[in-house]
Write a protein that holds these residues in place. Sequence first.
Motif, PDB file in Angstrom:
ATOM      1  N   VAL A  39       6.388   8.522  -2.884  1.00  0.00           N
ATOM      2  CA  VAL A  39       6.574   9.093  -1.546  1.00  0.00           C
ATOM      3  C   VAL A  39       7.914   8.642  -0.981  1.00  0.00           C
ATOM      4  O   VAL A  39       8.670   9.426  -0.418  1.00  0.00           O
TER       5      VAL A  39
ATOM      6  N   LEU B   2       1.184  14.365  -4.034  1.00  0.00           N
ATOM      7  CA  LEU B   2       0.649  13.005  -4.057  1.00  0.00           C
ATOM      8  C   LEU B   2      -0.148  12.738  -5.328  1.00  0.00           C
ATOM      9  O   LEU B   2      -0.083  11.646  -5.900  1.00  0.00           O
TER      10      LEU B   2
ATOM     11  N   ASN C 216      -0.918   6.612   6.684  1.00  0.00           N
ATOM     12  CA  ASN C 216      -1.650   7.505   5.783  1.00  0.00           C
ATOM     13  C   ASN C 216      -1.423   8.980   6.095  1.00  0.00           C
ATOM     14  O   ASN C 216      -2.244   9.823   5.743  1.00  0.00           O
TER      15      ASN C 216
ATOM     16  N   LEU D  59       0.074   5.982   2.378  1.00  0.00           N
ATOM     17  CA  LEU D  59       1.287   6.473   1.724  1.00  0.00           C
ATOM     18  C   LEU D  59       2.403   5.451   1.800  1.00  0.00           C
ATOM     19  O   LEU D  59       3.237   5.350   0.912  1.00  0.00           O
TER      20      LEU D  59
END
Length: 305
Positions: A95, A89, A62, A25
Amino acid sequence: MESFKIKIQPTNRPAIVKFEANKFLTRKQNYEFKNVDEAKNSPLAKQLFYLPFTKTVYISGNFVAVERYDIVEWPDVQNEVAEQIENYLNSGEPVIIEDENTPSKVPVTVYAESTPNPAALKFVCNKKLVLSTYEFKNIEEAKNSPLASGLFHFPFVKEVFIDENYISILKYDIAEWDDIVVELREYIRKYIEEGKEIVLDAAAASSPNAQTATTNNKSVDTENLDDTSKEIIDILEEYVKPAVASDGGNILFQSYDENSKTVSVILQGACSGCPSSTFTLKNGIENMLKSMLEGKVNEVVAING
């Protein structure tokens, strides 16, 4: 492109649950948001603060971790939160929205460790690099790993193996480690520091030596295997893999022949071609399986060792 999948992971703090993704992410830094104002640069965190029980949101690597207020219990709401994060997502929305204050480089420490294989060295990083294991035996196989491709441009690099937080490099005999270790370490450190991609999303699908992580951290799909094969995999995962990883390598279950009672495994990284691998295989892994699965194992062979 592979879609995001979220796995719920409890932590040692009952109020905090981690929601792990199958892809990174963020790579540049870790984030902690204590309220919706602090989350102005994270649309995902901002969305999570609309849940009345959200106290703190952490985003790193992550995963997203959420600390709750005591007005709810996680078993009652965690599936809904996981679904919300997964849907967000997969929507393609960012993000984190980086601004001018976001550091362009990430402080990284890389150090070299010796392995039992004199031709291999392990470069360990203080941050997570990949979510699966990848082995590249030449520059063609490494086309979806920019880091591995870059390493193959050094004429003395023979093979590259990348695991969670380290890179094992096998060299040709034309160079001695003392002459090249600093150069390799600095190349790896600077590459990671700049936040570049280690492997592309297509790497797992295209590389025959890429090993995809699963929800149980198992190396293979056990659904269609016999009971003995499943027992072998459990033993390799629990007792063998941690030791092999510490030496800069990996071991994968390949097959079990019930008639000959032969177990075939794949050795990767520093273990592949290691002079001591045959001894380890026969006197370590084989004896362990014979002892723990009495009468079911006669021999362990490495198909590419």
